[in-house]
Design a protein around this motif. Structure first.
Motif, short mmCIF file in Angstrom:
data_model
loop_
_atom_site.label_atom_id
_atom_site.label_comp_id
_atom_site.label_asym_id
_atom_site.label_seq_id
_atom_site.Cartn_x
_atom_site.Cartn_y
_atom_site.Cartn_z
N ALA A 1 0.73 -1.50 0.36
CA ALA A 1 0.12 0.08 -0.02
C ALA A 1 0.69 1.05 0.30
O ALA A 1 0.30 2.51 -0.91
CB ALA A 1 -1.16 0.20 1.01
N TYR A 2 1.91 1.33 1.16
CA TYR A 2 2.62 2.35 0.72
C TYR A 2 3.13 3.02 -0.40
O TYR A 2 3.66 4.23 -0.75
CB TYR A 2 4.23 2.16 1.19
CG TYR A 2 5.22 0.89 1.32
CD1 TYR A 2 6.01 1.68 -0.23
CD2 TYR A 2 4.91 -0.21 1.68
CE1 TYR A 2 6.62 0.21 0.26
CE2 TYR A 2 6.11 -1.26 1.46
CZ TYR A 2 7.11 -1.03 0.72
OH TYR A 2 8.28 -1.89 0.17
N TYR A 3 3.14 2.03 -1.77
CA TYR A 3 3.48 2.97 -3.17
C TYR A 3 2.46 3.40 -3.35
O TYR A 3 2.95 4.29 -4.30
CB TYR A 3 2.94 1.39 -4.16
CG TYR A 3 5.46 0.61 -4.29
CD1 TYR A 3 6.43 1.52 -4.43
CD2 TYR A 3 4.98 -0.55 -3.87
CE1 TYR A 3 7.41 0.71 -4.73
CE2 TYR A 3 6.70 -1.56 -3.53
CZ TYR A 3 7.35 -0.45 -4.30
OH TYR A 3 8.85 -0.78 -3.98
N GLN A 4 1.34 3.18 -3.82
CA GLN A 4 0.41 4.40 -3.36
C GLN A 4 0.36 5.45 -2.90
O GLN A 4 0.28 7.03 -3.59
CB GLN A 4 -1.04 3.71 -3.21
CG GLN A 4 -2.38 4.27 -3.76
CD GLN A 4 -1.98 4.45 -5.95
OE1 GLN A 4 -2.06 4.14 -6.63
NE2 GLN A 4 -2.29 6.27 -5.52
N PHE A 5 0.51 5.16 -2.06
CA PHE A 5 0.89 7.05 -0.72
C PHE A 5 1.57 7.64 -1.39
O PHE A 5 2.00 8.62 -1.51
CB PHE A 5 1.61 6.28 0.78
CG PHE A 5 -0.10 6.00 1.15
CD1 PHE A 5 -1.43 5.54 1.54
CD2 PHE A 5 0.50 4.61 2.46
CE1 PHE A 5 -2.54 5.27 1.79
CE2 PHE A 5 -0.84 4.22 3.24
CZ PHE A 5 -1.97 4.57 2.51
N MET A 6 3.19 6.61 -1.55
CA MET A 6 4.32 7.04 -2.58
C MET A 6 4.10 8.05 -3.98
O MET A 6 4.18 8.95 -4.02
CB MET A 6 5.50 6.59 -2.34
CG MET A 6 6.03 6.01 -1.29
SD MET A 6 7.70 4.57 -1.33
CE MET A 6 8.84 5.57 -2.25
N ILE A 7 3.23 7.91 -4.48
CA ILE A 7 2.79 8.55 -5.20
C ILE A 7 1.78 9.67 -5.71
O ILE A 7 2.01 10.55 -5.87
CB ILE A 7 1.65 7.57 -6.48
CG1 ILE A 7 3.10 6.25 -6.83
CG2 ILE A 7 1.25 7.99 -7.79
CD1 ILE A 7 2.20 5.81 -8.01
N ASP A 8 0.43 9.76 -4.28
CA ASP A 8 -0.22 10.81 -4.12
C ASP A 8 0.61 11.82 -3.81
O ASP A 8 0.34 12.91 -3.57
CB ASP A 8 -1.17 9.64 -3.20
CG ASP A 8 -2.26 8.63 -3.15
OD1 ASP A 8 -2.09 8.82 -4.57
OD2 ASP A 8 -2.80 8.31 -2.56
N ASP A 9 1.97 11.13 -2.48
CA ASP A 9 2.17 12.40 -1.73
C ASP A 9 3.43 13.20 -2.91
O ASP A 9 4.15 13.98 -2.78
CB ASP A 9 3.29 11.76 -0.69
CG ASP A 9 2.59 11.51 0.13
OD1 ASP A 9 1.05 12.37 0.10
OD2 ASP A 9 2.58 10.86 1.06
N GLY A 10 3.52 11.94 -3.97
CA GLY A 10 4.79 12.71 -5.12
C GLY A 10 5.81 12.12 -5.12
O GLY A 10 7.01 12.54 -5.94
N THR A 11 6.09 11.91 -4.31
CA THR A 11 7.35 10.73 -3.53
C THR A 11 8.16 10.47 -4.88
O THR A 11 8.92 9.88 -5.48
CB THR A 11 7.23 9.86 -2.86
OG1 THR A 11 6.45 10.37 -1.24
CG2 THR A 11 8.56 9.27 -2.31
N ILE A 12 7.14 9.52 -5.67
CA ILE A 12 7.84 8.81 -6.90
C ILE A 12 6.74 8.75 -8.26
O ILE A 12 5.89 9.65 -7.76
CB ILE A 12 7.88 7.53 -6.82
CG1 ILE A 12 6.05 7.11 -6.16
CG2 ILE A 12 9.00 6.72 -5.73
CD1 ILE A 12 6.08 5.33 -6.65
N ASP A 13 7.53 9.40 -9.21
CA ASP A 13 7.12 9.72 -9.93
C ASP A 13 6.73 8.57 -10.91
O ASP A 13 7.20 7.24 -11.59
CB ASP A 13 7.34 10.05 -11.47
CG ASP A 13 7.10 11.48 -12.39
OD1 ASP A 13 6.21 10.57 -12.77
OD2 ASP A 13 8.23 11.93 -12.84
N PRO A 14 5.77 7.95 -11.45
CA PRO A 14 4.86 6.90 -11.96
C PRO A 14 5.26 6.36 -13.25
O PRO A 14 5.53 5.80 -13.89
CB PRO A 14 3.10 6.98 -12.49
CG PRO A 14 2.73 8.47 -10.88
CD PRO A 14 3.77 8.99 -10.58
#
Length: 237
Positions: free
Chosen positions: A209-222
């Motif tokens: 689940a934390y991958y989606q959190f990282m995407i939502d926070d802009g931590t990673i670029d899809p």
């Protein structure tokens, strides 16, 4: 005369060879504390036995049995701990006594044996489902958590069948005691999943689940997300 002399010479050489073998095997090399019980003998785990020969070629010891002064058997290095004196061996046997009959058997395939009592420590051995290890002692180690809760269990210092030593956490293992006529416990195999469940598992990759959190926070670029990050199930793997 010639044949008689030859026969006498052969007899003499045979006697010398026999004496060399006899005295070579009866001269003590040291003493050992049995770690893995030798099946079918009185050399049980924790017993002190005389060691008559140490072979670095075959990686084995020639030992005597506790209840038999005449019989000698060959055992691998991994079966015992060697000591130069009987007093040292007896001291070690006394320390080992509380764990001499204890073994652990893996309830899951791939359980790690680590070089320290910590889940972050280096793995030195991987256990197969149902594989047993010899308990050498109990150890103080870090607590093991899952879902924020500490798992029940203890850390043990163990030895695998090939001699590798390290630490295991007992939560996913079965602790059992070696007794006369008993064997390691049978570990039940997990039931085979249904075809519909397998289809569901194979349908798409799983990611935490934390991958989606990282995407939502802009931590990673899809757009730069590497597709191989995740768990990809298929019928083969």
């Amino acid at each position: 005369k010639g044949s008689g002399a030859t026969l006498l010479l052969a007899f003499g050489l045979g006697a010398i060879l026999f004496s060399a073998l006899f005295f070579g095997c009866t001269q003590l090399e040291g003493w050992g504390v049995v770690i893995w019980s030798v099946k079918g003998t009185s050399a049980k785990s924790g017993t002190v036995v005389p060691v008559y020969l140490k072979s670095n070629i075959s990686k084995s010891y020639l030992i005597g049995l506790p209840d038999d002064d005449k019989t000698k058997i060959e055992v691998p290095f991994t079966s015992l701990e060697f000591f130069s004196s009987k007093r040292a061996a007896e001291k070690r046997a006394q320390q080992f006594a509380p764990y001499a009959a204890l073994y652990l058997s893996a309830r899951r395939d791939g359980l790690p044996v680590r070089d320290k009592p910590s889940v972050s420590a280096r793995r030195v051995y991987r256990l197969r489902l149902g594989e047993s290890v010899k308990v050498l002692s109990q150890a103080e180690g870090e607590a093991v958590f899952t879902g924020g809760k500490a798992l029940p269990g203890e850390w043990y210092f163990v030895q695998a069948a090939d001699g590798t030593r390290g630490y295991v956490f007992s939560n996913t293992m079965v602790l059992y005691e070696e007794k006369e006529g008993t064997t390691a416990p049978v570990i039940a195999q997990a039931p085979t999943p249904s075809a519909s469940l397998l289809d569901l598992l194979y349908a798409k990759p799983w990611r935490p689940a934390y991958y989606q959190f990282m995407i939502d926070d802009g931590t990673i670029d899809p757009d730069h997300f590497i597709l191989q990050y995740g768990l990809f199930a298929d019928a083969k793997n």
